[in-house]
Write an enzyme that holds these catalytic residues in place. Structure first.
Site, PDB file in Angstrom:
ATOM      1  N   TYR A  85       0.842  -1.084   0.120  1.00  0.00           N
ATOM      2  CA  TYR A  85       0.093   0.179   0.140  1.00  0.00           C
ATOM      3  C   TYR A  85       0.856   1.361   0.031  1.00  0.00           C
ATOM      4  O   TYR A  85       0.570   2.121  -0.585  1.00  0.00           O
ATOM      5  CB  TYR A  85      -1.016  -0.109   1.274  1.00  0.00           C
ATOM      6  CG  TYR A  85      -2.036   1.178   1.152  1.00  0.00           C
ATOM      7  CD1 TYR A  85      -3.235   0.948   0.630  1.00  0.00           C
ATOM      8  CD2 TYR A  85      -1.723   2.342   1.616  1.00  0.00           C
ATOM      9  CE1 TYR A  85      -4.204   1.897   0.225  1.00  0.00           C
ATOM     10  CE2 TYR A  85      -2.607   3.627   1.511  1.00  0.00           C
ATOM     11  CZ  TYR A  85      -3.850   3.093   0.787  1.00  0.00           C
ATOM     12  OH  TYR A  85      -4.580   4.071   0.681  1.00  0.00           O
ATOM     13  N   PHE A 137      -7.675  20.993 -24.932  1.00  0.00           N
ATOM     14  CA  PHE A 137      -7.820  19.462 -25.152  1.00  0.00           C
ATOM     15  C   PHE A 137      -9.293  19.212 -24.334  1.00  0.00           C
ATOM     16  O   PHE A 137      -9.455  19.964 -23.286  1.00  0.00           O
ATOM     17  CB  PHE A 137      -6.718  18.569 -24.413  1.00  0.00           C
ATOM     18  CG  PHE A 137      -7.023  17.330 -24.841  1.00  0.00           C
ATOM     19  CD1 PHE A 137      -7.161  16.701 -26.314  1.00  0.00           C
ATOM     20  CD2 PHE A 137      -7.448  16.581 -23.733  1.00  0.00           C
ATOM     21  CE1 PHE A 137      -7.585  15.578 -26.470  1.00  0.00           C
ATOM     22  CE2 PHE A 137      -7.725  15.049 -23.936  1.00  0.00           C
ATOM     23  CZ  PHE A 137      -7.817  14.587 -25.188  1.00  0.00           C
ATOM     24  N   THR A 138     -10.147  18.378 -24.784  1.00  0.00           N
ATOM     25  CA  THR A 138     -11.211  18.147 -24.091  1.00  0.00           C
ATOM     26  C   THR A 138     -11.295  17.898 -22.532  1.00  0.00           C
ATOM     27  O   THR A 138     -11.878  18.794 -21.706  1.00  0.00           O
ATOM     28  CB  THR A 138     -11.741  16.823 -24.740  1.00  0.00           C
ATOM     29  OG1 THR A 138     -10.833  15.664 -24.567  1.00  0.00           O
ATOM     30  CG2 THR A 138     -12.054  17.185 -26.143  1.00  0.00           C
ATOM     31  N   ASP A 228       1.563  20.129 -20.732  1.00  0.00           N
ATOM     32  CA  ASP A 228       0.768  18.696 -20.984  1.00  0.00           C
ATOM     33  C   ASP A 228       1.972  18.032 -21.921  1.00  0.00           C
ATOM     34  O   ASP A 228       2.044  18.072 -22.775  1.00  0.00           O
ATOM     35  CB  ASP A 228      -0.466  18.724 -21.627  1.00  0.00           C
ATOM     36  CG  ASP A 228      -1.159  17.639 -21.867  1.00  0.00           C
ATOM     37  OD1 ASP A 228      -0.443  16.631 -21.967  1.00  0.00           O
ATOM     38  OD2 ASP A 228      -2.315  17.706 -22.144  1.00  0.00           O
ATOM     39  N   LYS A 271       0.185   7.265 -23.380  1.00  0.00           N
ATOM     40  CA  LYS A 271       0.520   7.588 -24.768  1.00  0.00           C
ATOM     41  C   LYS A 271       1.967   7.215 -24.939  1.00  0.00           C
ATOM     42  O   LYS A 271       2.486   6.267 -25.084  1.00  0.00           O
ATOM     43  CB  LYS A 271       0.120   9.078 -24.962  1.00  0.00           C
ATOM     44  CG  LYS A 271      -1.372   9.293 -25.493  1.00  0.00           C
ATOM     45  CD  LYS A 271      -2.149   9.322 -24.286  1.00  0.00           C
ATOM     46  CE  LYS A 271      -3.553  10.135 -24.671  1.00  0.00           C
ATOM     47  NZ  LYS A 271      -4.308   9.950 -23.557  1.00  0.00           N
ATOM     48  N   ARG A 395     -13.269  14.567 -34.282  1.00  0.00           N
ATOM     49  CA  ARG A 395     -12.486  15.702 -33.493  1.00  0.00           C
ATOM     50  C   ARG A 395     -12.864  16.897 -34.070  1.00  0.00           C
ATOM     51  O   ARG A 395     -12.303  17.678 -34.853  1.00  0.00           O
ATOM     52  CB  ARG A 395     -11.002  15.551 -33.590  1.00  0.00           C
ATOM     53  CG  ARG A 395     -10.404  14.418 -32.853  1.00  0.00           C
ATOM     54  CD  ARG A 395     -10.055  14.591 -31.413  1.00  0.00           C
ATOM     55  NE  ARG A 395     -11.404  14.431 -30.470  1.00  0.00           N
ATOM     56  CZ  ARG A 395     -10.995  14.073 -28.887  1.00  0.00           C
ATOM     57  NH1 ARG A 395      -9.832  13.743 -28.533  1.00  0.00           N
ATOM     58  NH2 ARG A 395     -12.093  14.026 -28.295  1.00  0.00           N
ATOM     59  N   PHE A 462     -18.822  13.757 -26.587  1.00  0.00           N
ATOM     60  CA  PHE A 462     -18.402  13.057 -27.673  1.00  0.00           C
ATOM     61  C   PHE A 462     -18.304  11.586 -27.279  1.00  0.00           C
ATOM     62  O   PHE A 462     -18.614  10.753 -27.975  1.00  0.00           O
ATOM     63  CB  PHE A 462     -17.325  13.580 -28.379  1.00  0.00           C
ATOM     64  CG  PHE A 462     -16.096  13.715 -27.487  1.00  0.00           C
ATOM     65  CD1 PHE A 462     -15.788  14.687 -26.402  1.00  0.00           C
ATOM     66  CD2 PHE A 462     -15.050  12.662 -27.464  1.00  0.00           C
ATOM     67  CE1 PHE A 462     -14.747  14.809 -25.536  1.00  0.00           C
ATOM     68  CE2 PHE A 462     -14.087  12.582 -26.338  1.00  0.00           C
ATOM     69  CZ  PHE A 462     -13.990  13.579 -25.572  1.00  0.00           C
TER      70      PHE A 462
HETATM   71  N1  F0G Z   1      -4.070  15.546 -22.754  1.00  0.00           N
HETATM   72  C1  F0G Z   1      -3.887  15.214 -23.915  1.00  0.00           C
HETATM   73  C2  F0G Z   1      -3.202  16.314 -24.904  1.00  0.00           C
HETATM   74  C3  F0G Z   1      -4.447  13.948 -24.274  1.00  0.00           C
HETATM   75  O1  F0G Z   1      -4.490  13.785 -25.528  1.00  0.00           O
HETATM   76  C4  F0G Z   1      -5.209  13.364 -23.181  1.00  0.00           C
HETATM   77  C5  F0G Z   1      -6.138  12.033 -23.747  1.00  0.00           C
HETATM   78  C6  F0G Z   1      -5.275  13.679 -22.004  1.00  0.00           C
HETATM   79  C7  F0G Z   1      -4.450  14.847 -21.708  1.00  0.00           C
HETATM   80  C8  F0G Z   1      -5.966  13.169 -20.834  1.00  0.00           C
HETATM   81  O2  F0G Z   1      -5.259  11.815 -20.493  1.00  0.00           O
HETATM   82  O3  F0G Z   1      -6.885  10.051 -21.193  1.00  0.00           O
HETATM   83  O4  F0G Z   1      -4.856   9.811 -19.714  1.00  0.00           O
HETATM   84  O5  F0G Z   1      -6.951  10.724 -18.952  1.00  0.00           O
HETATM   85  N2  F0G Z   1      -6.196  11.772 -24.813  1.00  0.00           N
HETATM   86  C9  F0G Z   1      -6.761  10.613 -25.175  1.00  0.00           C
HETATM   87  C10 F0G Z   1      -7.172  10.764 -26.619  1.00  0.00           C
HETATM   88  C11 F0G Z   1      -8.082  10.323 -24.535  1.00  0.00           C
HETATM   89  O6  F0G Z   1      -7.629   9.760 -27.502  1.00  0.00           O
HETATM   90  O7  F0G Z   1      -6.510  11.672 -27.326  1.00  0.00           O
HETATM   91  P1  F0G Z   1      -6.060  10.722 -19.985  1.00  0.00           P
END
Ligand code: F0G
Length: 470
Positions: A85, A137-138, A228, A271, A395, A462
Site C-alpha cells: 500500500y 484539449f477536451t 501537458d 500515450k 475531433r 463526444f
Molecule cells: N492531454 C492530452 C493532450 C490528451 O491527448 C489526453 C488524452 C489527456 C490529456 C488526458 O489523459 O486520457 O490519460 O486521462 N487523450 C486521449 C485521446 C483520450 O484519445 O486523445 P487521459
C-alpha cells in the site's frame, strides 16, 4: 554499441527507410464482421465509434491512448510489482525515471492524465481565473472549467488552417498571450497551459524557441507555465527534425531541455510511455507539491501509488526509458507519415504537416456539402466503420462541446476525423488497408448525408452522444 542513442539500421546502411527497432513475439488475431453486422453495430452504437464493442472492430484507430504494445522488458517489469500500500519500490523506479528524463523535482502518480489535470486545476485555479493555452484539449479544458477557470486559446493562427505547412503549428502566439495578460491582469492568470504536441490541432509541435519565449514572457509577469507532456517525446522528434541547432541532439536531451523551461507537467502515460494505464503530475515548487501530495490521497490513492498498481508503475518507468530512444520515435512517427503520405498521394484532404500520433482527415474538405451542425467528422467516422470495420474518432464540433456561458455549440475551425495509430501495434500492411478504405469512402463522398444528435450527455459529450442519419 550501447542501446542508447543507437543509429537505426537504415542510417547505418546509409539508406533512408526506417524500420521498427523490434520484432514481434506475441500476436492477437484480428477479424472483420460482415457488412450487415457492421450496419447493425453502427445503429446500436448511435453512430458513435466510442459506443462500438471492440469485437466489432477490425483495425482500431480510435486512439493511441492505452493501446500500445508493451515490450518484453515491460512485461518482465510487471512481474516485479511490489503491491505494498505504501512505499512500493516501483514508485521509486517511476520517480527516478521522471526525474531523469523530464527533470522535475517532485512526482505525484495518478491513474491517468485526467487525474493529474484534476489535481493541478483544483490546486492552482481560483474561480474567475484565466488559463491561456495552445488550443484546448477536451479533458484538460473541462477540469480547468470545473475549477472555475476560463480557458483562452492563444495558439498561432496557422494551427486553425489544415493546409498551412508551418513547421510548428503548436506554437503559442506571443502577442495573443501578452494581450490576454494585459487585458485580464497577470494576477488573474492561473498559469499558461502548454501542450506538446497539440492533439486537437493534428498532433502539431511547439518549437524550442517558442517555449523559451513563453518562459521569458511569463517571467516578466511572474506567471507559471505548466506542460501537458502527454506526447512531448513526439514533440522532441519534430524539434530534432526541424529546428536549427537540434539535428544532432538526441530526443532525450531535447525533451529534458524543453521541460526545463516549464514549472511542472501533467502526463497521460497511456500515450508516450507505452503502457495501458498510468499518469503523473510533477512540479518543482515544494509548497505546491505538498498540497498536491495531500490532495492525491483524497481522489486517487496514497501518494506512492496514486490509483496505480505497483506493476503499472514499473511498466511505466521502463516505458519512459524506451520511449525516448531515437529509433523508437523515428519508426513510430515514420509509420504515421507512411499512412498520411498515401492519402496525400491520392489527394484526400488531411491536416498537414502530418502530426505525431495520428493522421487527421479534414472532414470539411471531405464533405463540403455537410454543414458543421450536421457533424461532418462524426459522419466520416461512421462511414469509414461501415465500409471497412476501421474505427476512427471525431475531433470536431461534437468533441468541442458547448460554451458554458451561452450554451451554444463551440464551432471549431478544424472539423477532423482522427486515425490514431497505436504504438508498436499495427504493420505497414495494415496502413495500406486503411488508406484503401478511406479512398473508397472518399469516392462515395457526394452521396453521403450528415447526422443529427439525438442524445447529449452533460460532460465530454463526444464519448457517449448518440446520433441518427438526417
Ligand atoms: N492531454 C492530452 C493532450 C490528451 O491527448 C489526453 C488524452 C489527456 C490529456 C488526458 O489523459 O486520457 O490519460 O486521462 N487523450 C486521449 C485521446 C483520450 O484519445 O486523445 P487521459
Amino acid at each position: 554499441m550501447t542501446h542508447h542513442h543507437s543509429q537505426t539500421m537504415g542510417q547505418q546502411l546509409g539508406r533512408r527507410s526506417w524500420a521498427e527497432p523490434w520484432k514481434i513475439k506475441m500476436v492477437e488475431p484480428l477479424h472483420m464482421i460482415s457488412r450487415k453486422e457492421r450496419e447493425q453495430a453502427l445503429l446500436e452504437a448511435g453512430y458513435n465509434t466510442f459506443l462500438l464493442r471492440s469485437e466489432a472492430v477490425y483495425i482500431d484507430l480510435l486512439t493511441d491512448s492505452g493501446t500500445s504494445a508493451m515490450s518484453d522488458r515491460q512485461w518482465a517489469g510487471m512481474m516485479l510489482g511490489d503491491e505494498a500500500y505504501a512505499g512500493s519500490r516501483n514508485y521509486y523506479s517511476l520517480e527516478e525515471a521522471v526525474q531523469t528524463y523530464y527533470g522535475y523535482s517532485y512526482l505525484v502518480p495518478t491513474h491517468q492524465g485526467r487525474g493529474a489535470e484534476h489535481l493541478i486545476s483544483q490546486a492552482v485555479i481560483k474561480p474567475g481565473n484565466y488559463v491561456p493555452g495552445n488550443m484546448y484539449f477536451t479533458t484538460t479544458r473541462l477540469h480547468q472549467e470545473i475549477a472555475g477557470g476560463i480557458f483562452v486559446d492563444v495558439i498561432t493562427d496557422e494551427a486553425h488552417d489544415p493546409t498551412s505547412l508551418h513547421a510548428f503549428k503548436g506554437n503559442i502566439d506571443l502577442d495573443k498571450l501578452e494581450a490576454v495578460i494585459k487585458r485580464e491582469g497577470a494576477d488573474n492568470i492561473a498559469y499558461v497551459s502548454l501542450a506538446g504536441t497539440v492533439n486537437m490541432a493534428g498532433g502539431q509541435p511547439v518549437s524550442m524557441a517558442n517555449v523559451k519565449a513563453v518562459r521569458a514572457l511569463c517571467d516578466r509577469y511572474n506567471i507559471r507555465v505548466y506542460l501537458d507532456a502527454t506526447r512531448m517525446v513526439e514533440n522532441a522528434f519534430f524539434i530534432q527534425e526541424r529546428e536549427e541547432g537540434y539535428t544532432d541532439k538526441p530526443i532525450a536531451a531535447i525533451l529534458k531541455e524543453f521541460c526545463s523551461y516549464t514549472d511542472g507537467a501533467w502526463m497521460s502515460g497511456k500515450k508516450d510511455h507505452l503502457v495501458n494505464i498510468g499518469g503523473w503530475l510533477a512540479v518543482n515548487d515544494p509548497e505546491l507539491f505538498e498540497e498536491l501530495r495531500n490532495m492525491v490521497v483524497v481522489y486517487e490513492g496514497l501518494h506512492t501509488y496514486g490509483g496505480l498498481a505497483g506493476r503499472d508503475m514499473e511498466a511505466m518507468a521502463i516505458g519512459i526509458a524506451e520511449s525516448v530512444q531515437d529509433d523508437h520515435v523515428r519508426s513510430r512517427i515514420g509509420q504515421v507519415r507512411y499512412l498520411g503520405d498515401l492519402l496525400i498521394d491520392w489527394e484526400i484532404p488531411i491536416v498537414q504537416p502530418i502530426g505525431g500520433h495520428a493522421v487527421f482527415l479534414d472532414a470539411k474538405g471531405f464533405y463540403p456539402h455537410i454543414p458543421q451542425n450536421q457533424f461532418p467528422a462524426q459522419t466520416l467516422a461512421a462511414e469509414l466503420y461501415r465500409d471497412s470495420g476501421i474505427r476512427s474518432m471525431e475531433r470536431g464540433v461534437a468533441s468541442a462541446g458547448r460554451d458554458p456561458k451561452t450554451g451554444d455549440h463551440y464551432y471549431p475551425a478544424l472539423e477532423l476525423t482522427r486515425l490514431t495509430i497505436p504504438r508498436r501495434v499495427y504493420t505497414q500492411a495494415h496502413m495500406d488497408v486503411v488508406a484503401e478504405a478511406i479512398k473508397t469512402v472518399y469516392d462515395a463522398r457526394e452521396e453521403t448525408q450528415g447526422l443529427k444528435m439525438v442524445y447529449e450527455p452533460k460532460y465530454l459529450r463526444f464519448f457517449q452522444a448518440r446520433f441518427e442519419p438526417i
